[in-house]
Scaffold this motif. Structure first.
Motif, PDB file in Angstrom:
ATOM      1  N   LEU A  45     -32.580  80.092  46.168  1.00 58.36           N
ATOM      2  CA  LEU A  45     -32.373  79.320  47.398  1.00 58.36           C
ATOM      3  C   LEU A  45     -31.924  77.899  47.091  1.00 58.36           C
ATOM      4  O   LEU A  45     -31.013  77.375  47.736  1.00 58.36           O
ATOM      5  N   ALA A  46     -32.549  77.275  46.098  1.00 57.51           N
ATOM      6  CA  ALA A  46     -32.167  75.911  45.720  1.00 57.51           C
ATOM      7  C   ALA A  46     -30.731  75.894  45.206  1.00 57.51           C
ATOM      8  O   ALA A  46     -29.941  75.018  45.583  1.00 57.51           O
ATOM      9  N   LEU A  47     -30.379  76.849  44.367  1.00 51.55           N
ATOM     10  CA  LEU A  47     -29.024  76.911  43.827  1.00 51.55           C
ATOM     11  C   LEU A  47     -28.009  77.160  44.940  1.00 51.55           C
ATOM     12  O   LEU A  47     -26.939  76.536  44.967  1.00 51.55           O
ATOM     13  N   ALA A  48     -28.342  78.042  45.872  1.00 51.59           N
ATOM     14  CA  ALA A  48     -27.440  78.305  46.997  1.00 51.59           C
ATOM     15  C   ALA A  48     -27.254  77.045  47.835  1.00 51.59           C
ATOM     16  O   ALA A  48     -26.132  76.734  48.267  1.00 51.59           O
ATOM     17  N   HIS A  49     -28.322  76.288  48.038  1.00 46.59           N
ATOM     18  CA  HIS A  49     -28.230  75.041  48.814  1.00 46.59           C
ATOM     19  C   HIS A  49     -27.328  74.031  48.098  1.00 46.59           C
ATOM     20  O   HIS A  49     -26.456  73.421  48.725  1.00 46.59           O
ATOM     21  N   VAL A  50     -27.520  73.873  46.796  1.00 47.64           N
ATOM     22  CA  VAL A  50     -26.691  72.928  46.040  1.00 47.64           C
ATOM     23  C   VAL A  50     -25.236  73.406  46.022  1.00 47.64           C
ATOM     24  O   VAL A  50     -24.309  72.604  46.168  1.00 47.64           O
ATOM     25  N   TYR A  51     -25.023  74.701  45.898  1.00 49.70           N
ATOM     26  CA  TYR A  51     -23.667  75.269  45.914  1.00 49.70           C
ATOM     27  C   TYR A  51     -22.969  74.943  47.228  1.00 49.70           C
ATOM     28  O   TYR A  51     -21.816  74.517  47.247  1.00 49.70           O
ATOM     29  N   ARG A  52     -23.687  75.138  48.319  1.00 52.83           N
ATOM     30  CA  ARG A  52     -23.106  74.903  49.640  1.00 52.83           C
ATOM     31  C   ARG A  52     -22.817  73.430  49.890  1.00 52.83           C
ATOM     32  O   ARG A  52     -21.829  73.085  50.526  1.00 52.83           O
ATOM     33  N   THR A  53     -23.695  72.559  49.443  1.00 52.97           N
ATOM     34  CA  THR A  53     -23.534  71.137  49.722  1.00 52.97           C
ATOM     35  C   THR A  53     -22.699  70.424  48.672  1.00 52.97           C
ATOM     36  O   THR A  53     -22.171  69.350  48.944  1.00 52.97           O
ATOM     37  N   VAL A  67     -40.811  73.766  50.061  1.00 56.22           N
ATOM     38  CA  VAL A  67     -41.830  73.537  49.040  1.00 56.22           C
ATOM     39  C   VAL A  67     -42.057  72.033  48.889  1.00 56.22           C
ATOM     40  O   VAL A  67     -41.211  71.233  49.287  1.00 56.22           O
ATOM     41  N   PRO A  68     -43.185  71.642  48.292  1.00 56.12           N
ATOM     42  CA  PRO A  68     -43.400  70.218  48.020  1.00 56.12           C
ATOM     43  C   PRO A  68     -42.383  69.713  46.992  1.00 56.12           C
ATOM     44  O   PRO A  68     -41.819  70.494  46.211  1.00 56.12           O
ATOM     45  N   LEU A  69     -42.197  68.411  46.957  1.00 53.58           N
ATOM     46  CA  LEU A  69     -41.223  67.803  46.050  1.00 53.58           C
ATOM     47  C   LEU A  69     -41.529  68.112  44.588  1.00 53.58           C
ATOM     48  O   LEU A  69     -40.612  68.367  43.803  1.00 53.58           O
ATOM     49  N   ASN A  70     -42.804  68.134  44.210  1.00 54.33           N
ATOM     50  CA  ASN A  70     -43.119  68.417  42.806  1.00 54.33           C
ATOM     51  C   ASN A  70     -42.742  69.852  42.425  1.00 54.33           C
ATOM     52  O   ASN A  70     -42.338  70.115  41.296  1.00 54.33           O
ATOM     53  N   THR A  71     -42.848  70.780  43.360  1.00 60.09           N
ATOM     54  CA  THR A  71     -42.420  72.153  43.103  1.00 60.09           C
ATOM     55  C   THR A  71     -40.902  72.223  42.991  1.00 60.09           C
ATOM     56  O   THR A  71     -40.370  72.915  42.116  1.00 60.09           O
ATOM     57  N   ALA A  72     -40.210  71.491  43.860  1.00 58.29           N
ATOM     58  CA  ALA A  72     -38.744  71.447  43.793  1.00 58.29           C
ATOM     59  C   ALA A  72     -38.286  70.865  42.461  1.00 58.29           C
ATOM     60  O   ALA A  72     -37.269  71.297  41.909  1.00 58.29           O
ATOM     61  N   THR A  73     -39.039  69.913  41.931  1.00 57.86           N
ATOM     62  CA  THR A  73     -38.703  69.337  40.626  1.00 57.86           C
ATOM     63  C   THR A  73     -38.777  70.401  39.536  1.00 57.86           C
ATOM     64  O   THR A  73     -37.895  70.489  38.678  1.00 57.86           O
ATOM     65  N   GLY A  74     -39.805  71.224  39.570  1.00 55.96           N
ATOM     66  CA  GLY A  74     -39.921  72.324  38.605  1.00 55.96           C
ATOM     67  C   GLY A  74     -38.772  73.321  38.742  1.00 55.96           C
ATOM     68  O   GLY A  74     -38.226  73.800  37.744  1.00 55.96           O
ATOM     69  N   ALA A  76     -35.755  72.641  39.906  1.00 55.59           N
ATOM     70  CA  ALA A  76     -34.555  71.981  39.386  1.00 55.59           C
ATOM     71  C   ALA A  76     -34.577  71.922  37.861  1.00 55.59           C
ATOM     72  O   ALA A  76     -33.525  72.079  37.217  1.00 55.59           O
ATOM     73  N   ASN A  77     -35.755  71.718  37.271  1.00 59.37           N
ATOM     74  CA  ASN A  77     -35.863  71.719  35.805  1.00 59.37           C
ATOM     75  C   ASN A  77     -35.372  73.038  35.227  1.00 59.37           C
ATOM     76  O   ASN A  77     -34.609  73.064  34.258  1.00 59.37           O
ATOM     77  N   ARG A  78     -35.824  74.145  35.823  1.00 52.69           N
ATOM     78  CA  ARG A  78     -35.439  75.463  35.315  1.00 52.69           C
ATOM     79  C   ARG A  78     -33.938  75.721  35.511  1.00 52.69           C
ATOM     80  O   ARG A  78     -33.277  76.272  34.633  1.00 52.69           O
ATOM     81  N   VAL A  85     -27.274  73.428  37.259  1.00 59.88           N
ATOM     82  CA  VAL A  85     -27.207  72.173  38.009  1.00 59.88           C
ATOM     83  C   VAL A  85     -27.381  71.010  37.044  1.00 59.88           C
ATOM     84  O   VAL A  85     -27.835  71.190  35.908  1.00 59.88           O
ATOM     85  N   GLU A  86     -27.035  69.817  37.527  1.00 54.42           N
ATOM     86  CA  GLU A  86     -27.317  68.598  36.778  1.00 54.42           C
ATOM     87  C   GLU A  86     -27.908  67.575  37.738  1.00 54.42           C
ATOM     88  O   GLU A  86     -27.608  67.586  38.935  1.00 54.42           O
ATOM     89  N   ARG A  87     -28.775  66.704  37.193  1.00 53.57           N
ATOM     90  CA  ARG A  87     -29.461  65.709  38.015  1.00 53.57           C
ATOM     91  C   ARG A  87     -29.249  64.311  37.443  1.00 53.57           C
ATOM     92  O   ARG A  87     -29.032  64.149  36.256  1.00 53.57           O
ATOM     93  N   TRP A  88     -29.360  63.316  38.317  1.00 55.54           N
ATOM     94  CA  TRP A  88     -29.309  61.921  37.895  1.00 55.54           C
ATOM     95  C   TRP A  88     -29.996  61.065  38.938  1.00 55.54           C
ATOM     96  O   TRP A  88     -30.112  61.463  40.096  1.00 55.54           O
TER      97      TRP A  88
END
Length: 170
Positions: A45-53, A67-74, A76-78, A85-88
């Motif tokens: 779901l996170a990857l699909a959201h990033v793909y779309r946006t 999910v909570p932000l700390n779960t979303a961080t995990g 994104a880490n994976r 994905v890449e983050r900054w």
């Protein structure tokens, strides 16, 4: 969203995303296993959201996935470890972490969407115009019907695991 090759593909992709948006909270984690590089439901779901946006923030990912932000961080880490994905951090506000899909992530999502599109296309080839319209109307109602079924199950206390609640760790 990607530019459509033709108007029918555009409508089908819109229907696909609307279906995913409406049904994302209704499917169990087990149903999502192995869909994309062994991603969990939340990772997909996170990857699909990033793909779309194309580019988003960690807060928006957390909100979309539910999910909570700390779960979303995990999550994104994976995804980042897999090169999807890449983050900054924002230069203007170091608290804001932005996320964008990589070329590899875009290729993987395009492959999944292409496979689904090919399957649906083959199905539609064998349907009349009227049957296609009916199917699209039915598909548009599926998230609503799934939500009603899930609500009914909770109301009646249905649990196929003998009363024990299983918590998926993602």
């Amino acid at each position: 969203m990607r530019a459509p090759e033709n108007i029918d593909a555009f409508r089908l992709e819109d229907t696909y995303w609307e279906f995913l948006d409406g049904a994302k909270d209704l499917f169990t984690a087990e149903r999502w296993q192995g869909v994309l590089m062994d991603c969990s439901k939340n990772e997909l779901l996170a990857l699909a959201h990033v793909y779309r946006t194309g580019e988003t923030t960690m807060s928006r990912i957390a909100e979309y996935v539910g999910v909570p932000l700390n779960t979303a961080t995990g999550i994104a880490n994976r995804l980042e470890k897999r090169g999807l994905v890449e983050r900054w951090r924002s230069e203007a506000d170091k608290r804001v972490v932005s996320v964008r899909i990589t070329e590899q992530g875009e290729q993987q999502m395009a492959k999944v969407i292409g496979n689904v599109g090919a399957l649906v296309g083959a199905l539609f080839d064998d349907l009349s115009d009227e049957e296609q319209r009916v199917l699209l109307r039915v598909l548009a109602r599926v998230p609503e019907l799934l939500a009603k079924g899930a609500k009914d199950e909770r109301a009646h206390g249905s649990d196929s695991r003998g009363g024990m609640k299983r918590i998926a760790i993602e």
